[in-house]
Design a protein around this motif. Structure first.
Motif, mmCIF file in Angstrom:
data_model
loop_
_atom_site.group_PDB
_atom_site.id
_atom_site.type_symbol
_atom_site.label_atom_id
_atom_site.label_comp_id
_atom_site.label_asym_id
_atom_site.label_seq_id
_atom_site.Cartn_x
_atom_site.Cartn_y
_atom_site.Cartn_z
ATOM 1 N N GLN A 112 0.819 -1.210 0.000
ATOM 2 C CA GLN A 112 0.000 0.000 0.000
ATOM 3 C C GLN A 112 0.862 1.273 0.000
ATOM 4 O O GLN A 112 0.495 2.276 -0.605
ATOM 5 N N THR A 113 2.003 1.223 0.669
ATOM 6 C CA THR A 113 2.917 2.359 0.672
ATOM 7 C C THR A 113 3.453 2.603 -0.730
ATOM 8 O O THR A 113 3.463 3.744 -1.214
ATOM 9 N N LEU A 114 3.877 1.556 -1.391
ATOM 10 C CA LEU A 114 4.381 1.686 -2.761
ATOM 11 C C LEU A 114 3.282 2.191 -3.687
ATOM 12 O O LEU A 114 3.516 3.068 -4.525
ATOM 13 N N ARG A 115 2.079 1.670 -3.521
ATOM 14 C CA ARG A 115 0.961 2.074 -4.392
ATOM 15 C C ARG A 115 0.657 3.562 -4.271
ATOM 16 O O ARG A 115 0.548 4.257 -5.276
ATOM 17 N N ILE A 116 0.518 4.079 -3.048
ATOM 18 C CA ILE A 116 0.153 5.491 -2.899
ATOM 19 C C ILE A 116 1.312 6.399 -3.295
ATOM 20 O O ILE A 116 1.110 7.434 -3.923
ATOM 21 N N ARG A 117 2.527 6.023 -2.960
ATOM 22 C CA ARG A 117 3.669 6.863 -3.344
ATOM 23 C C ARG A 117 3.826 6.920 -4.863
ATOM 24 O O ARG A 117 4.119 7.969 -5.425
ATOM 25 N N THR A 118 3.631 5.791 -5.530
ATOM 26 C CA THR A 118 3.721 5.752 -6.989
ATOM 27 C C THR A 118 2.622 6.593 -7.624
ATOM 28 O O THR A 118 2.867 7.363 -8.550
ATOM 29 N N ALA A 119 1.409 6.458 -7.112
ATOM 30 C CA ALA A 119 0.285 7.234 -7.653
ATOM 31 C C ALA A 119 0.506 8.728 -7.439
ATOM 32 O O ALA A 119 0.286 9.531 -8.352
ATOM 33 N N LEU A 120 0.946 9.116 -6.248
ATOM 34 C CA LEU A 120 1.176 10.526 -5.948
ATOM 35 C C LEU A 120 2.261 11.099 -6.862
ATOM 36 O O LEU A 120 2.092 12.175 -7.442
ATOM 37 N N GLU A 121 3.349 10.373 -7.018
ATOM 38 C CA GLU A 121 4.428 10.852 -7.890
ATOM 39 C C GLU A 121 3.952 10.959 -9.336
ATOM 40 O O GLU A 121 4.238 11.940 -10.024
ATOM 41 N N ARG A 122 3.198 9.970 -9.812
ATOM 42 C CA ARG A 122 2.705 9.989 -11.185
ATOM 43 C C ARG A 122 1.778 11.189 -11.420
ATOM 44 O O ARG A 122 1.886 11.881 -12.431
ATOM 45 N N VAL A 123 0.897 11.454 -10.480
ATOM 46 C CA VAL A 123 -0.040 12.570 -10.617
ATOM 47 C C VAL A 123 0.706 13.904 -10.637
ATOM 48 O O VAL A 123 0.478 14.747 -11.508
ATOM 49 N N LEU A 124 1.595 14.097 -9.666
ATOM 50 C CA LEU A 124 2.301 15.380 -9.585
ATOM 51 C C LEU A 124 3.261 15.573 -10.758
ATOM 52 O O LEU A 124 3.287 16.645 -11.377
ATOM 53 N N ALA A 125 4.048 14.549 -11.088
ATOM 54 C CA ALA A 125 5.017 14.668 -12.182
ATOM 55 C C ALA A 125 4.328 14.784 -13.536
ATOM 56 O O ALA A 125 4.904 15.353 -14.471
ATOM 57 N N GLY A 126 3.113 14.280 -13.635
ATOM 58 C CA GLY A 126 2.384 14.337 -14.895
ATOM 59 C C GLY A 126 1.704 15.664 -15.172
ATOM 60 O O GLY A 126 1.145 15.856 -16.254
ATOM 61 N N GLU A 127 1.737 16.572 -14.226
ATOM 62 C CA GLU A 127 1.098 17.878 -14.404
ATOM 63 C C GLU A 127 2.154 18.900 -14.827
ATOM 64 O O GLU A 127 3.028 19.249 -14.040
ATOM 65 N N PRO A 128 2.086 19.401 -16.072
ATOM 66 C CA PRO A 128 3.108 20.339 -16.549
ATOM 67 C C PRO A 128 3.148 21.672 -15.795
ATOM 68 O O PRO A 128 4.169 22.369 -15.839
ATOM 69 N N LEU A 129 2.091 22.021 -15.101
ATOM 70 C CA LEU A 129 2.063 23.289 -14.374
ATOM 71 C C LEU A 129 2.559 23.151 -12.932
ATOM 72 O O LEU A 129 2.391 24.063 -12.129
ATOM 73 N N ILE A 130 3.151 22.012 -12.615
ATOM 74 C CA ILE A 130 3.781 21.820 -11.308
ATOM 75 C C ILE A 130 5.292 21.831 -11.499
ATOM 76 O O ILE A 130 5.818 21.123 -12.362
ATOM 77 N N SER A 131 5.971 22.653 -10.697
ATOM 78 C CA SER A 131 7.438 22.734 -10.723
ATOM 79 C C SER A 131 7.960 22.327 -9.347
ATOM 80 O O SER A 131 7.678 23.002 -8.354
#
Length: 136
Positions: A112-131
Motif C-alpha cells: 500500500q505504501t508503494l501504491r500510494i507513493r507511486t500514484a502521488l508521484e505519477r499525478v504530480l510529475a504528470g502535471e506540466p504546471l507543477i514545478s
C-alpha cells in the motif's frame, strides 16, 4: 517525512479556508484536485477533510488506512498575501497500519505504501504546471 514540494499556478488560497485548519495553513484546492486525480489512479472516492496541519485526502480505509496530506510550506505569517504562483506546496503520503497489520501485515503495508507513493508521484510529475522545489 517523505513528500514533494512544488509551486504551481493551479492552486489558489480560498478566502477563509484557514478557518478550517489553522491561521495561514492552506491547501484546500490542492487537496480536491489531488483527490480527483487519485480517483483516476484507482482510489475509490477519496474524501477531503480539514486538519489543523492542512488538508487530508483520505484514499482508502482497507486493507489499511491510506491518506495524503496537503498544505502550504512557507512561513504562515506570510499568509494569503503571498502570490499564488510563488506559494510552495507540500504533499506527503501516509499509510497507517493498525496493530495487527504492524505485527502480521508487513507485506500489505509495503504494498500500500508503494501504491500510494507511486500514484502521488505519477499525478504530480504528470502535471506540466507543477514545478518541483529542492529541499532548502
Amino acid at each position: 517525512m517523505d513528500g514533494y514540494r512544488f509551486t504551481s499556478p493551479l492552486f489558489r488560497v480560498e478566502a477563509g479556508e484557514d478557518l478550517a485548519t489553522n491561521p495561514g495553513i492552506y491547501g484546500k484546492q490542492l487537496a480536491h484536485w489531488l483527490g480527483e486525480r487519485l480517483a483516476r489512479e484507482g482510489y475509490d472516492q477519496p474524501v477531503v477533510i480539514a486538519e489543523d496541519w492542512g488538508w487530508c485526502v483520505q484514499c482508502a480505509a482497507q486493507p489499511v488506512p491510506v491518506w495524503v496530506g496537503c498544505a502550504n510550506d512557507e512561513d504562515s505569517e506570510e499568509g494569503a498575501a503571498m502570490p499564488d504562483h510563488r506559494r510552495v506546496w507540500r504533499c506527503f503520503a501516509v499509510v497507517e497500519p493498525g496493530l495487527l497489520a504492524r505485527l502480521f501485515g508487513g507485506a500489505v503495508v509495503k504494498e500500500q505504501t508503494l501504491r500510494i507513493r507511486t500514484a502521488l508521484e505519477r499525478v504530480l510529475a504528470g502535471e506540466p504546471l507543477i514545478s518541483f522545489v529542492d529541499e532548502a
